[in-house]
Design an enzyme around this catalytic site. Structure first.
Site, PDB file in Angstrom:
ATOM      1  N   ASP A  82     -23.788  22.215  -5.760  1.00 59.24           N
ATOM      2  CA  ASP A  82     -23.658  23.761  -5.930  1.00 59.24           C
ATOM      3  C   ASP A  82     -22.426  24.081  -6.358  1.00 59.24           C
ATOM      4  O   ASP A  82     -21.585  23.069  -6.473  1.00 59.24           O
ATOM      5  CB  ASP A  82     -23.993  24.354  -4.329  1.00 59.24           C
ATOM      6  CG  ASP A  82     -23.045  23.657  -3.430  1.00 59.24           C
ATOM      7  OD1 ASP A  82     -22.976  22.293  -3.502  1.00 59.24           O
ATOM      8  OD2 ASP A  82     -22.600  24.295  -2.264  1.00 59.24           O
ATOM      9  N   GLU A 144     -22.520  22.459  -0.117  1.00 53.93           N
ATOM     10  CA  GLU A 144     -21.272  21.995   0.133  1.00 53.93           C
ATOM     11  C   GLU A 144     -20.221  23.165   0.309  1.00 53.93           C
ATOM     12  O   GLU A 144     -19.322  23.255   1.122  1.00 53.93           O
ATOM     13  CB  GLU A 144     -20.719  20.865  -0.649  1.00 53.93           C
ATOM     14  CG  GLU A 144     -19.642  20.088  -0.369  1.00 53.93           C
ATOM     15  CD  GLU A 144     -18.151  21.001  -1.168  1.00 53.93           C
ATOM     16  OE1 GLU A 144     -17.191  20.527  -0.482  1.00 53.93           O
ATOM     17  OE2 GLU A 144     -18.259  21.914  -1.769  1.00 53.93           O
TER      18      GLU A 144
END
EC number: 3.5.1.16
Length: 383
Positions: A82, A144
């Protein structure tokens, strides 16, 4: 195997072109399913066994584990899929189009850190993974940038115990063996509203919060005095008051006040210990005003992390790079991987580019990163 995968730059381009933004705000948050599908296909083409794992508690997000080889130990290469959201008004380029200019690759996720998977794939394209003597694992995690839900879930559910792990966050190829943790809390005070002309008929939440902040500042001083780790540029736990809000009118006794704060603990400090210290610090206020003060987590906490400086992984990487490991103040998924095996944070690109408009990775990192991945795979999976 050379012709199985697209060229390095085309892999990079496809990763950047596939949005995978993580955000607490639902309207900005995106699934990483398309990116995981890309990665799963490429690693399957290289001969890896691929498992895609839904991550509970997320909005349609997934981890991917690619594995090859048998037996115990081996090497885990890992990173997150991400990115943070982007400010369209501050970018001068399309964040989802890989653009090369002036020896830089521009795009959202070039440094932090989707590009790392392009390096792994490129380094492995000429490797016959069926001949490795020890397992090689590639982990791509979700979320994350917000909750670290992917790394948390993987570390809690996997039976894997590799010999070591490398997280490819942007460290300018400087190996990192320790970093601080992060705790973010909200302190809420509930008062009693009333007309400001008669203060005795109410309980002013701002005044109670003022009292609470005084005790929190004493805790900040105590943390600085009691705990020290000289390898860090800021060698003590920090405590920051980041946001406060209370009241709605100057002529009204404030009924509620809210403070957002964070603590960045040193490695070895437990989250339970810190929560206990904070509760102890605020105990005088709670005793004086029963039921009016509460403390809650804003985000799931991240513990501090440290890889033993004498571990073989540290020795091997320091020798390969000709440089010593370092420590940093920011956070990664390393505390969760460290529960499985000794872990280093080491990857191409600069942390100074993370979360910045016109994010880029300098092309000077391409050759040494490919060589490093090849060398660590050879050392930990062929020896």
């Amino acid at each position: 195997m050379k012709n199985v995968l697209p060229p390095f730059i085309e892999i990079y381009r496809a990763l950047i072109a596939t949005p995978s933004i993580s955000a607490t705000e639902e309207s900005l948050d995106q699934s990483n399913a398309s990116l995981i599908t890309l990665l799963a296909g490429w690693f399957s083409d290289l001969g890896f066994n691929v498992e895609v794992q839904p991550v509970p508690g997320t909005r349609n997000k997934f981890n991917m584990l690619a594995s090859t080889g048998h037996g115990a130990g081996g090497l885990l290469l890992t990173g997150h899929t991400d990115t943070v959201p982007f400010d369209d008004g501050r970018w001068t380029r399309d964040p989802f189009t890989l653009t090369e200019h002036d020896n830089k690759l521009y795009g959202l996720g070039t440094a932090d850190m989707k590009g790392f998977f392009a390096f792994i794939l490129d380094a492995l394209r000429d490797v016959d993974v069926t001949k490795l003597k020890k397992p090689l694992y590639i982990l791509a995690t979700a979320d994350e940038e917000t909750s670290m839900a992917g790394a948390r879930y993987f570390s809690e559910t996997t039976a894997l115990r590799p010999d070591c792990a490398i997280i490819g966050e942007p460290t300018s190829l400087q190996p990192i063996r320790a970093h601080k943790g992060h705790i973010s809390d909200v302190v809420r005070v509930l008062g009693q509203s009333g007309h400001s002309s008669d203060p005795a008929r109410g309980v002013n939440a701002i005044e109670l919060m003022h009292d609470a902040i005084g005790h929190i500042m004493q805790l900040r001083d105590s943390l600085k005095a009691r705990y020290h780790y000289e390898a860090f540029t800021v060698p003590y736990p920090t405590l920051n008051l980041g946001h406060i809000h209370g009241g709605d009118a100057s002529n009204r006794i404030c009924a509620c006040c809210e403070l957002h704060m964070d603590i960045r603990p040193l490695p070895g400090m437990t989250l339970n210990d810190l929560n206990g210290l904070l509760n102890d610090a605020l105990a005088p206020v709670s005793e004086r005003w029963p039921g009016r003060l509460t403390v809650a987590e804003l985000h799931p906490p991240i513990p501090g992390y440290e890889c033993p400086p004498d571990h073989q992984l540290v020795e091997v990487v320091e020798k390969l790079l000709g440089t010593k490991t370092d420590v940093v103040n920011y956070c990664t998924e390393a505390p969760f991987m460290q529960t499985l095996c000794p872990t280093l944070v080491l990857g191409p690109g600069s942390i100074n580019q993370a979360h910045q408009p016109d994010e880029y990775l300098e092309t000077r990192f391409i050759k040494p990163t490919r060589e490093l991945i090849t060398q660590v795979v050879h050392h930990f999976c062929w020896h």
